[in-house]
Design an enzyme around this catalytic site. Structure first.
Site, PDB file in Angstrom:
ATOM      1  N   TYR A 112       0.778  -1.057  -0.092  1.00 22.08           N
ATOM      2  CA  TYR A 112       0.140   0.057   0.114  1.00 22.08           C
ATOM      3  C   TYR A 112       0.866   1.409  -0.301  1.00 22.08           C
ATOM      4  O   TYR A 112       0.676   2.205   0.751  1.00 22.08           O
ATOM      5  CB  TYR A 112      -0.985  -0.012   1.112  1.00 22.08           C
ATOM      6  CG  TYR A 112      -2.218   0.766   1.099  1.00 22.08           C
ATOM      7  CD1 TYR A 112      -3.227   0.354   0.108  1.00 22.08           C
ATOM      8  CD2 TYR A 112      -2.509   1.910   1.516  1.00 22.08           C
ATOM      9  CE1 TYR A 112      -4.166   1.004  -0.020  1.00 22.08           C
ATOM     10  CE2 TYR A 112      -3.743   2.566   1.491  1.00 22.08           C
ATOM     11  CZ  TYR A 112      -4.591   2.154   0.584  1.00 22.08           C
ATOM     12  OH  TYR A 112      -5.838   2.860   0.383  1.00 22.08           O
TER      13      TYR A 112
ATOM     14  N   ARG B 261       1.085  -5.824   5.854  1.00 26.07           N
ATOM     15  CA  ARG B 261       1.275  -5.979   7.177  1.00 26.07           C
ATOM     16  C   ARG B 261       0.690  -5.043   8.221  1.00 26.07           C
ATOM     17  O   ARG B 261       0.636  -3.772   7.851  1.00 26.07           O
ATOM     18  CB  ARG B 261       2.875  -6.154   7.545  1.00 26.07           C
ATOM     19  CG  ARG B 261       3.396  -7.261   6.653  1.00 26.07           C
ATOM     20  CD  ARG B 261       3.714  -8.471   7.472  1.00 26.07           C
ATOM     21  NE  ARG B 261       4.407  -9.509   6.906  1.00 26.07           N
ATOM     22  CZ  ARG B 261       3.978 -10.674   6.394  1.00 26.07           C
ATOM     23  NH1 ARG B 261       2.599 -10.943   6.431  1.00 26.07           N
ATOM     24  NH2 ARG B 261       4.499 -11.521   5.657  1.00 26.07           N
TER      25      ARG B 261
ATOM     26  N   ASP C 297      12.075   3.471 -18.048  1.00 28.45           N
ATOM     27  CA  ASP C 297      11.546   3.988 -16.857  1.00 28.45           C
ATOM     28  C   ASP C 297      12.769   4.184 -15.970  1.00 28.45           C
ATOM     29  O   ASP C 297      12.823   5.468 -15.437  1.00 28.45           O
ATOM     30  CB  ASP C 297      10.604   3.246 -16.103  1.00 28.45           C
ATOM     31  CG  ASP C 297      10.088   3.589 -14.826  1.00 28.45           C
ATOM     32  OD1 ASP C 297       8.975   4.378 -14.986  1.00 28.45           O
ATOM     33  OD2 ASP C 297      10.493   3.165 -13.783  1.00 28.45           O
TER      34      ASP C 297
ATOM     35  N   ALA D 211      12.879  -3.625  -4.078  1.00 28.16           N
ATOM     36  CA  ALA D 211      13.556  -4.453  -3.071  1.00 28.16           C
ATOM     37  C   ALA D 211      12.576  -5.390  -2.370  1.00 28.16           C
ATOM     38  O   ALA D 211      12.827  -6.366  -1.835  1.00 28.16           O
ATOM     39  CB  ALA D 211      14.547  -3.621  -2.075  1.00 28.16           C
TER      40      ALA D 211
ATOM     41  N   HIS E  33       5.843  -2.440 -13.078  1.00 36.50           N
ATOM     42  CA  HIS E  33       7.298  -2.065 -13.404  1.00 36.50           C
ATOM     43  C   HIS E  33       7.783  -3.108 -13.540  1.00 36.50           C
ATOM     44  O   HIS E  33       7.751  -4.119 -13.208  1.00 36.50           O
ATOM     45  CB  HIS E  33       7.879  -1.238 -12.234  1.00 36.50           C
ATOM     46  CG  HIS E  33       9.192  -0.755 -12.249  1.00 36.50           C
ATOM     47  ND1 HIS E  33       9.709  -0.374 -13.722  1.00 36.50           N
ATOM     48  CD2 HIS E  33      10.488  -0.558 -11.629  1.00 36.50           C
ATOM     49  CE1 HIS E  33      10.901  -0.076 -13.630  1.00 36.50           C
ATOM     50  NE2 HIS E  33      11.255  -0.078 -12.283  1.00 36.50           N
TER      51      HIS E  33
ATOM     52  N   SER F  82       8.511  35.629 -25.131  1.00 39.22           N
ATOM     53  CA  SER F  82       9.139  36.634 -25.901  1.00 39.22           C
ATOM     54  C   SER F  82      10.034  36.230 -27.051  1.00 39.22           C
ATOM     55  O   SER F  82      10.798  35.262 -26.903  1.00 39.22           O
ATOM     56  CB  SER F  82       9.778  37.630 -24.907  1.00 39.22           C
ATOM     57  OG  SER F  82      11.089  36.932 -24.417  1.00 39.22           O
TER      58      SER F  82
ATOM     59  N   GLY G 206       2.677   0.253  11.161  1.00 43.33           N
ATOM     60  CA  GLY G 206       3.182   1.181  10.488  1.00 43.33           C
ATOM     61  C   GLY G 206       2.148   2.345   9.487  1.00 43.33           C
ATOM     62  O   GLY G 206       1.126   2.167   9.479  1.00 43.33           O
ATOM     63  N   LYS G 207       2.854   3.065   8.935  1.00 41.36           N
ATOM     64  CA  LYS G 207       1.867   4.131   8.482  1.00 41.36           C
ATOM     65  C   LYS G 207       1.050   3.572   7.135  1.00 41.36           C
ATOM     66  O   LYS G 207      -0.124   4.207   6.912  1.00 41.36           O
ATOM     67  CB  LYS G 207       2.890   5.298   7.778  1.00 41.36           C
ATOM     68  CG  LYS G 207       3.671   6.035   8.824  1.00 41.36           C
ATOM     69  CD  LYS G 207       4.399   7.070   8.033  1.00 41.36           C
ATOM     70  CE  LYS G 207       5.127   8.045   9.249  1.00 41.36           C
ATOM     71  NZ  LYS G 207       6.121   9.037   8.487  1.00 41.36           N
TER      72      LYS G 207
END
Length: 351
Positions: free
Chosen positions: A38, A61, A208, A101, A124, A270, A64-65
């Site tokens: 997420y 999991r 990419d 990773a 990706h 210009s 965490g944020k």
């Protein structure tokens, strides 16, 4: 479908109208899309799919944020929010949207749940193209597809909410079911794509990685910093140097390029600016092209992948990243930028 011919090149773009809601529902109606991770892409894509009526669950999991964001966004533990492994087991399409990773590290736990007939989706091509370094080799009896929005997950979500669509590329690595193309295009529209351009996993990841390190992020910041430092060294104030380097580019000129192209932007400046740009752009191209050639070779050889996986797998990666980003935020250039941005009119057209 939109067609574009340029010399010997002939490209076709799939547009959102080719996959209207009824067709998307027909293709994905019996699917459960499990979004693993997420982060910015996982969040943007999952919310858009949910709003488009797709059955979506999230694998993240606890703690965490990112998990807190899941709860804030209405994902319900045990119903639409699960640990990654359980989500992968429940999903018929597994969107693998962890960091590069993270995909390497999680793969041994996710792979057993990729059973016959499922689809493994990427945004990706990294893990597949550099499988010799990541170990991500999908089972032979599943579809393997890619839809890569040409922007961050934040932009994917923002454009969706505005009723617009982002450009995306799509690719098919394995088509076992015979439905891989429909699956990926329906998903591409469901996540908020306006147009989808066909490519390969290898071409997507090569372009990419080159783009991110080049004009999209690395090169543009390098050019901005060089100009800012030269202006400051010659007695220009921080706000003036920032305005002439970044603010005018992002707030005035780049939107004109996005609207109708470089020539149109030039035409709306210009005559002095036009002359200077036309006189100098080739010198900048000639100076930077060797660097881009080195960059592309580093991508193609796998060296950039090695460096990325090595750095992002270190236990102190997050702390090191935050330190590097803080150095940018605390630099004079971006302190000046914060000041200049604070002075922008709050409403469009306000003087």
């Amino acid at each position: 479908m939109k067609e574009f011919k340029l010399g010997d090149n002939h490209e076709t773009a799939v547009e959102r109208a080719d996959y209207p809601p009824a067709k998307v529902k027909e293709i994905l109606g019996n699917e459960t899309v499990a979004v693993i991770g997420y982060g910015v892409q996982g969040r943007g894509q999952s919310l858009n799919m949910r709003d488009n009526g797709v059955t979506v669950i999230v694998g993240q999991r606890k703690g965490g944020k990112a998990y807190d964001l899941c709860l804030e966004d209405g994902w319900v533990p045990g119903k639409t929010l699960f640990d990654p492994e359980e989500a992968a087991a429940k999903g018929t399409i597994v969107q693998y949207l962890l960091s590069d990773a993270g995909q390497k590290d999680m793969w041994p736990k996710i792979k057993p749940h990729l059973t016959k007939g499922k689809a493994l989706y990427f945004s990706h091509g990294f893990s597949i193209v550099y499988a010799d370094q990541t170990g991500v080799v999908p089972p032979a009896d599943i579809d393997v597809i890619l839809c890569a929005p040409k922007g961050s997950g934040t932009t994917v979500r923002r454009l969706f909410l505005e009723g617009r669509g982002i450009n995306s590329s799509f690719a098919i690595h394995q088509d076992v079911t015979g439905r891989a193309r429909d699956r990926v295009l329906a998903l591409g529209v469901a996540i908020g794509s306006g147009y989808l351009f066909e490519t390969t996993f290898q071409k997507e990841v090569f372009s990419d990685l080159t783009g991110e390190r080049g004009v999209l992020m690395g090169a543009i910041y390098g050019l901005w910093l060089a100009q800012y430092e030269v202006l400051r060294a010659n007695g220009h104030g921080p706000s003036e140097a920032f305005n002439e380097t970044v603010e005018e580019a992002t707030q005035s000129l780049y939107p004109l390029i996005a609207e109708k192209g470089m020539d149109w932007m030039y035409a709306n400046c210009s005559t002095t600016a036009q002359r200077g740009a036309l006189d100098w752009f080739k010198r900048f191209r000639d100076a930077s092209k060797p660097v881009f050639e080195q960059l592309y070779q580093s991508v193609a050889s796998g060296e950039e992948t090695r460096r990325t996986l090595e750095a992002n797998s270190r236990p102190d990666y997050r702390q090191s990243l935050e330190k590097e980003l803080k150095e940018i935020a605390d630099s004079e250039m971006w302190k000046a930028g914060a000041w200049v941005r604070s002075l922008r009119p709050e409403r469009a057209g306000e003087e």
